[in-house]
Motif scaffolding. Structure first.
Motif, PDB file in Angstrom:
ATOM      1  N   UNK A   1       2.380   4.263  -0.523  1.00 36.38           N
ATOM      2  CA  UNK A   1       3.607   3.716  -1.116  1.00 36.38           C
ATOM      3  C   UNK A   1       4.384   2.860  -0.123  1.00 36.38           C
ATOM      4  N   UNK A   2       3.648   2.015   0.606  1.00 32.15           N
ATOM      5  CA  UNK A   2       4.301   1.066   1.498  1.00 32.15           C
ATOM      6  C   UNK A   2       4.806   1.640   2.797  1.00 32.15           C
ATOM      7  N   UNK A   3       4.372   2.857   3.126  1.00 33.38           N
ATOM      8  CA  UNK A   3       4.767   3.482   4.387  1.00 33.38           C
ATOM      9  C   UNK A   3       3.526   3.961   5.140  1.00 33.38           C
ATOM     10  N   UNK A   4       3.600   3.984   6.463  1.00 32.55           N
ATOM     11  CA  UNK A   4       2.507   4.539   7.262  1.00 32.55           C
ATOM     12  C   UNK A   4       2.644   6.052   7.253  1.00 32.55           C
ATOM     13  N   UNK A   5       1.768   6.714   6.495  1.00 33.24           N
ATOM     14  CA  UNK A   5       1.826   8.160   6.353  1.00 33.24           C
ATOM     15  C   UNK A   5       1.098   8.869   7.486  1.00 33.24           C
TER      16      UNK A   5
END
Length: 245
Positions: free
Chosen positions: A199-203
């Motif tokens: 979702x557009x984040x570096x997890x």
């Protein structure tokens, strides 16, 4: 190849990108070191290609701060060769240097296409066309090579050959690379670090602890692959490529 430098090629801080009301990237922080290969994996729509396009300088509608130190070149999944130009002319397209033709010949020889200099793109196989695309990037002598699923359309055997070629070129030229891929095994075999986007984040930011060349059967590689698939929500009994679409 000499020991990796600690000089950064990319410093990205708080990168965001929206399309209308849809926020695709959310405050991405990313640093790439010189000579480092980093893979971006994630489900479709997670923001991988958007982030690559921002770093490549192909999308200036982002927020945040981005510093790219040195030159960039991009290789896409579609080779994007102009059918009315020879392979050699495609590779040197818009290369404004007096030695452009010689550089093109050398780059094509490096990727195993020295015998196809004057061939027309439509006569190339899929693997050959992708090699020509890599040569077009290499001829620009980039500090950073950006790869947007460059091997996704290749058959299994040709993909293995492309992996070996990329590794060989990396050893020879020492560029940093950012690789977008849906193929977790490809990421584990090629990259120094793997970033999992959600979702557009570096997890997840995962270092690969195995030196090259890497064997698919190595227990550490198998374990890492399963770990990343787990982050992506792919079970051991679900084919990876079916869930990645």
């Amino acid at each position: 190849m000499s020991a990796p430098s600690t000089r950064s090629v990319v410093d990205a801080r708080g990168i965001g990108r929206s399309f209308g009301e849809v926020e695709v990237l959310h405050g991405i922080d990313l640093r790439l070191e010189a000579g480092e290969i980093v893979a971006l994996v994630g489900r479709s729509g997670s923001g991988k290609s958007t982030l690559l396009r921002v770093i490549a300088g192909l999308d200036d509608g982002f927020t945040g701060d981005l510093d790219v130190h040195g030159s960039r070149a991009v290789s896409f999944q579609e080779p994007r060769l102009l059918p009315w130009r020879s392979v050699r002319k495609n590779v040197t397209l818009n290369l404004k240097r007096p030695d452009a033709d010689g550089l093109g010949v050398r780059a094509l020889a490096e990727v195993g296409l020295g015998h196809r200099l004057d061939a027309w793109p439509l006569t190339l196989s899929g693997g050959e066309a992708q090699r020509a695309s890599l040569a077009r990037a290499l001829v620009r002598e980039p500090d950073l090579l950006l790869l947007d699923e460059p091997f996704g359309a290749l058959d299994a055997l040709t993909r293995l050959e492309a992996h070996a070629l990329l590794t060989s070129l990396w050893r020879e030229h020492g560029f940093a690379a950012l690789l977008v891929t849906h193929d977790v095994e490809e990421a584990v075999l090629l990259a120094d670090r793997i970033l999992v986007l959600e979702d557009g984040r570096i997890a997840q930011d995962i270092a690969v602890p195995v030196a090259r060349p890497r064997e698919r059967g190595d227990a550490r590689i198998v374990e890492l692959r399963e770990r990343i698939l787990g982050h992506l929500g792919v079970g051991a009994d679900v084919p990876e490529k079916e869930t990645a679409r």
